[in-house]
Design a protein around this motif. Structure first.
Motif, mmCIF file in Angstrom:
data_model
loop_
_atom_site.group_PDB
_atom_site.id
_atom_site.type_symbol
_atom_site.label_atom_id
_atom_site.label_comp_id
_atom_site.label_asym_id
_atom_site.label_seq_id
_atom_site.Cartn_x
_atom_site.Cartn_y
_atom_site.Cartn_z
ATOM 1 N N VAL A 127 46.606 29.097 43.496
ATOM 2 C CA VAL A 127 46.691 30.529 43.812
ATOM 3 C C VAL A 127 48.154 30.973 43.885
ATOM 4 C CG1 VAL A 127 46.013 32.320 45.466
ATOM 5 C CG2 VAL A 127 44.608 30.253 45.228
ATOM 6 N N TYR A 128 48.468 32.072 43.191
ATOM 7 C CA TYR A 128 49.849 32.591 43.171
ATOM 8 C C TYR A 128 49.878 34.047 43.604
ATOM 9 C CZ TYR A 128 50.740 28.418 40.394
ATOM 10 O OH TYR A 128 50.844 27.119 39.981
ATOM 11 N N HIS A 129 51.104 34.565 43.758
ATOM 12 C CA HIS A 129 51.267 35.985 44.080
ATOM 13 C C HIS A 129 52.519 36.495 43.379
ATOM 14 C CE1 HIS A 129 52.140 39.624 46.378
ATOM 15 N NE2 HIS A 129 50.845 39.634 46.637
ATOM 16 N N ARG A 181 48.574 41.644 49.277
ATOM 17 C CA ARG A 181 48.248 40.273 48.864
ATOM 18 C C ARG A 181 47.213 40.256 47.740
ATOM 19 N NH1 ARG A 181 47.854 36.408 54.156
ATOM 20 N NH2 ARG A 181 49.931 36.828 54.981
ATOM 21 N N THR A 198 55.210 36.954 46.604
ATOM 22 C CA THR A 198 55.429 35.913 47.621
ATOM 23 C C THR A 198 55.300 34.493 47.088
ATOM 24 O OG1 THR A 198 53.104 36.016 48.307
ATOM 25 C CG2 THR A 198 54.647 37.396 49.521
ATOM 26 N N ARG A 199 54.611 34.317 45.967
ATOM 27 C CA ARG A 199 54.466 32.951 45.453
ATOM 28 C C ARG A 199 54.278 32.963 43.927
ATOM 29 N NH1 ARG A 199 50.930 28.585 44.715
ATOM 30 N NH2 ARG A 199 52.012 26.690 45.309
ATOM 31 N N LEU A 204 28.386 41.842 49.530
ATOM 32 C CA LEU A 204 28.004 40.457 49.789
ATOM 33 C C LEU A 204 26.781 40.059 48.981
ATOM 34 C CD1 LEU A 204 28.397 39.838 53.646
ATOM 35 C CD2 LEU A 204 30.041 39.493 51.814
ATOM 36 N N THR A 236 32.399 29.427 48.946
ATOM 37 C CA THR A 236 31.250 30.068 48.295
ATOM 38 C C THR A 236 31.729 31.043 47.218
ATOM 39 O OG1 THR A 236 31.167 31.401 50.319
ATOM 40 C CG2 THR A 236 29.377 29.835 49.972
ATOM 41 N N GLY A 249 32.278 44.289 45.251
ATOM 42 C CA GLY A 249 32.859 43.938 46.551
ATOM 43 C C GLY A 249 31.818 43.824 47.647
ATOM 44 N N ARG A 291 31.764 32.331 41.571
ATOM 45 C CA ARG A 291 32.517 32.655 40.342
ATOM 46 C C ARG A 291 32.189 31.649 39.239
ATOM 47 N NH1 ARG A 291 35.944 34.777 44.073
ATOM 48 N NH2 ARG A 291 36.839 32.779 44.652
ATOM 49 N N PRO A 338 39.286 39.468 53.274
ATOM 50 C CA PRO A 338 39.764 39.146 51.932
ATOM 51 C C PRO A 338 41.291 39.168 51.884
ATOM 52 C CG PRO A 338 38.604 41.272 51.973
ATOM 53 C CD PRO A 338 38.351 40.610 53.268
ATOM 54 N N GLY A 378 52.278 35.274 59.006
ATOM 55 C CA GLY A 378 53.502 34.500 58.775
ATOM 56 C C GLY A 378 53.567 33.957 57.352
ATOM 57 N N GLU A 379 54.662 33.254 57.056
ATOM 58 C CA GLU A 379 54.774 32.660 55.722
ATOM 59 C C GLU A 379 53.752 31.539 55.578
ATOM 60 O OE1 GLU A 379 58.796 31.597 54.906
ATOM 61 O OE2 GLU A 379 59.422 33.696 54.879
ATOM 62 N N GLY A 402 47.905 35.043 60.719
ATOM 63 C CA GLY A 402 47.908 34.847 59.268
ATOM 64 C C GLY A 402 49.001 35.618 58.563
ATOM 65 N N MET A 441 29.296 41.038 43.181
ATOM 66 C CA MET A 441 30.643 40.568 43.517
ATOM 67 C C MET A 441 31.707 41.554 43.055
ATOM 68 S SD MET A 441 30.405 36.555 42.629
ATOM 69 C CE MET A 441 32.020 36.099 43.218
HETATM 70 P P1 AP5 Z 1 35.810 35.091 48.182
HETATM 71 O O1 AP5 Z 1 36.242 34.411 46.964
HETATM 72 O O2 AP5 Z 1 35.454 34.273 49.384
HETATM 73 O O3 AP5 Z 1 36.878 36.182 48.531
HETATM 74 P P2 AP5 Z 1 37.448 36.746 49.919
HETATM 75 O O4 AP5 Z 1 36.829 36.332 51.181
HETATM 76 O O5 AP5 Z 1 37.467 38.208 49.660
HETATM 77 O O6 AP5 Z 1 38.769 36.061 50.069
HETATM 78 P P3 AP5 Z 1 39.846 35.951 49.007
HETATM 79 O O7 AP5 Z 1 39.597 34.804 48.089
HETATM 80 O O8 AP5 Z 1 40.037 37.306 48.353
HETATM 81 O O9 AP5 Z 1 41.130 35.733 49.912
HETATM 82 P P4 AP5 Z 1 41.693 34.475 50.652
HETATM 83 O O10 AP5 Z 1 41.587 34.703 52.124
HETATM 84 O O11 AP5 Z 1 41.141 33.196 50.108
HETATM 85 O O12 AP5 Z 1 43.218 34.648 50.246
HETATM 86 P P5 AP5 Z 1 44.145 33.780 49.255
HETATM 87 O O13 AP5 Z 1 44.465 32.486 49.874
HETATM 88 O O14 AP5 Z 1 43.621 33.793 47.859
HETATM 89 O O15 AP5 Z 1 34.528 35.993 47.891
HETATM 90 C C1 AP5 Z 1 34.464 36.835 46.747
HETATM 91 C C2 AP5 Z 1 33.099 37.510 46.691
HETATM 92 O O16 AP5 Z 1 32.059 36.520 46.581
HETATM 93 C C3 AP5 Z 1 32.706 38.318 47.951
HETATM 94 O O17 AP5 Z 1 33.232 39.633 47.923
HETATM 95 C C4 AP5 Z 1 31.167 38.286 47.844
HETATM 96 O O18 AP5 Z 1 30.697 39.177 46.878
HETATM 97 C C5 AP5 Z 1 30.899 36.872 47.347
HETATM 98 N N1 AP5 Z 1 30.745 35.893 48.442
HETATM 99 C C6 AP5 Z 1 31.538 34.804 48.687
HETATM 100 N N2 AP5 Z 1 31.092 34.113 49.759
HETATM 101 C C7 AP5 Z 1 29.988 34.776 50.212
HETATM 102 C C8 AP5 Z 1 29.113 34.581 51.317
HETATM 103 N N3 AP5 Z 1 29.285 33.553 52.169
HETATM 104 N N4 AP5 Z 1 28.092 35.454 51.498
HETATM 105 C C9 AP5 Z 1 27.901 36.481 50.643
HETATM 106 N N5 AP5 Z 1 28.705 36.741 49.581
HETATM 107 C C10 AP5 Z 1 29.755 35.900 49.371
HETATM 108 O O19 AP5 Z 1 45.471 34.693 49.324
HETATM 109 C C11 AP5 Z 1 45.527 35.982 48.766
HETATM 110 C C12 AP5 Z 1 46.920 36.257 48.147
HETATM 111 O O20 AP5 Z 1 47.893 36.245 49.188
HETATM 112 C C13 AP5 Z 1 47.369 35.147 47.161
HETATM 113 O O21 AP5 Z 1 48.073 35.754 46.124
HETATM 114 C C14 AP5 Z 1 48.292 34.231 47.994
HETATM 115 O O22 AP5 Z 1 49.295 33.617 47.193
HETATM 116 C C15 AP5 Z 1 48.878 35.221 48.990
HETATM 117 N N6 AP5 Z 1 49.117 34.609 50.311
HETATM 118 C C16 AP5 Z 1 48.294 33.731 50.969
HETATM 119 N N7 AP5 Z 1 48.806 33.411 52.179
HETATM 120 C C17 AP5 Z 1 49.977 34.129 52.284
HETATM 121 C C18 AP5 Z 1 50.966 34.235 53.312
HETATM 122 N N8 AP5 Z 1 50.851 33.577 54.466
HETATM 123 N N9 AP5 Z 1 52.018 35.062 53.093
HETATM 124 C C19 AP5 Z 1 52.143 35.752 51.930
HETATM 125 N N10 AP5 Z 1 51.251 35.686 50.904
HETATM 126 C C20 AP5 Z 1 50.171 34.883 51.087
#
Ligand code: AP5
Length: 217
Positions: A135-137, A122, A140-141, A59, A32, A57, A37, A10, A199-200, A197, A54
């Motif tokens: 998606v924002y932060h 993050r 960082t964004r 699955l 997914t 946290g 959501r 995540p 890096g910027e 992952g 969900m």
């Molecule tokens: P899901 O929505 O898939 O969440 P996740 O895997 O926990 O991943 P995230 O969306 O939290 O993170 P991401 O890797 O996409 O990061 P992001 O780009 O947003 O799943 C949510 C829930 O749904 C699960 O817990 C589960 O319950 C259920 N679920 C979903 N799929 C399932 C499956 N297949 N099976 C069973 N259950 C399932 O980036 C995060 C932040 O960091 C952002 O603010 C972004 O701006 C920042 N950021 C991104 N890249 C960088 C960078 N390089 N440097 C600095 N900041 C950065």
């Protein structure tokens, strides 16, 4: 057609990179997490069933998510980015069967490696546009104008119910217990490529672009 999996814990940046690939390569993001959501927000019986799971946290069941992906693949197309799927070995096996059924195959599985300390920063700083999904932060964004989405101008900026430190602990536990074995699985199939992952955002995008280079998209 190029079909890839973005694999990572995540907050690794899967959604951020998937959106860039949609914009730059016209690929199709299949998240997914977003599908679940949407179901949750619609108040459908399935959405009500998955909401608490969900937010804790944990699955959601393999059956539900495999069904969601199966529906998307049956609609036809290709150029897929699987974002957050598969997350278990059973889901990985199901994906192989589903792709075969529609005459597609995996091009690469891109593992995005980020350490846990960075993930916490993050996740707790993330917000998204409720209208277009950008998606924002906080650090960082951030949006250019506070409170206004850069892409669509909406002021509906939201934080996810599961983006808390407590929920992240559970999500990481689920990742290491159930999803990280997929790293070994796809290493064995010869599909695994690992990118840094940490890096910027644009540096990570460049690494992913290099992986896709020459893959015939
Ligand atoms: P899901 O929505 O898939 O969440 P996740 O895997 O926990 O991943 P995230 O969306 O939290 O993170 P991401 O890797 O996409 O990061 P992001 O780009 O947003 O799943 C949510 C829930 O749904 C699960 O817990 C589960 O319950 C259920 N679920 C979903 N799929 C399932 C499956 N297949 N099976 C069973 N259950 C399932 O980036 C995060 C932040 O960091 C952002 O603010 C972004 O701006 C920042 N950021 C991104 N890249 C960088 C960078 N390089 N440097 C600095 N900041 C950065």
């Amino acid at each position: 057609m190029v079909n890839i999996i973005l694999l990572g814990p995540p907050g690794a940046g899967k959604g951020t990179q998937a959106r860039l690939l949609v914009e730059r390569r016209n690929m199709v993001q299949l998240s997914t997490g977003d599908m679940l959501r949407d179901a949750k927000a619609s108040g459908s019986p399935m959405g009500r069933r998955v909401a608490e799971v969900m937010d804790r946290g944990e699955l959601v069941s393999d059956e539900i998510v495999i069904g969601l992906i199966g529906e998307k693949l049956a609609a036809g197309g290709g150029g897929y980015i699987f974002d957050g799927f598969p997350r278990t070995l059973a889901q990985a096996d199901a994906l192989a069967r589903l792709l075969e059924r529609v005459g597609q195959r995996l091009t690469a599985v891109i593992e995005m490696r980020v350490d846990d300390a960075a993930l916490l920063a993050r996740i707790t700083g993330r917000y998204t546009c409720g209208n277009c999904g950008e998606v924002y932060h906080d650090v960082t964004r951030p949006t250019a104008v506070p409170g206004v989405c850069d892409v669509c101008g909406s002021t509906d900026l939201r934080r996810r119910a599961d983006d808390t430190e407590e929920s992240l602990k559970q999500r990481l536990l689920e990742y290491y217990k159930k999803t990280s074995p997929l790293v070994g699985y796809y290493y064995a199939t010869g599909d695994l490529v690992t990118v840094d992952g940490l890096g910027e955002i644009e540096a990570v995008a460049a690494e992913i672009a290099a992986v896709l280079e020459g893959q015939g998209d």
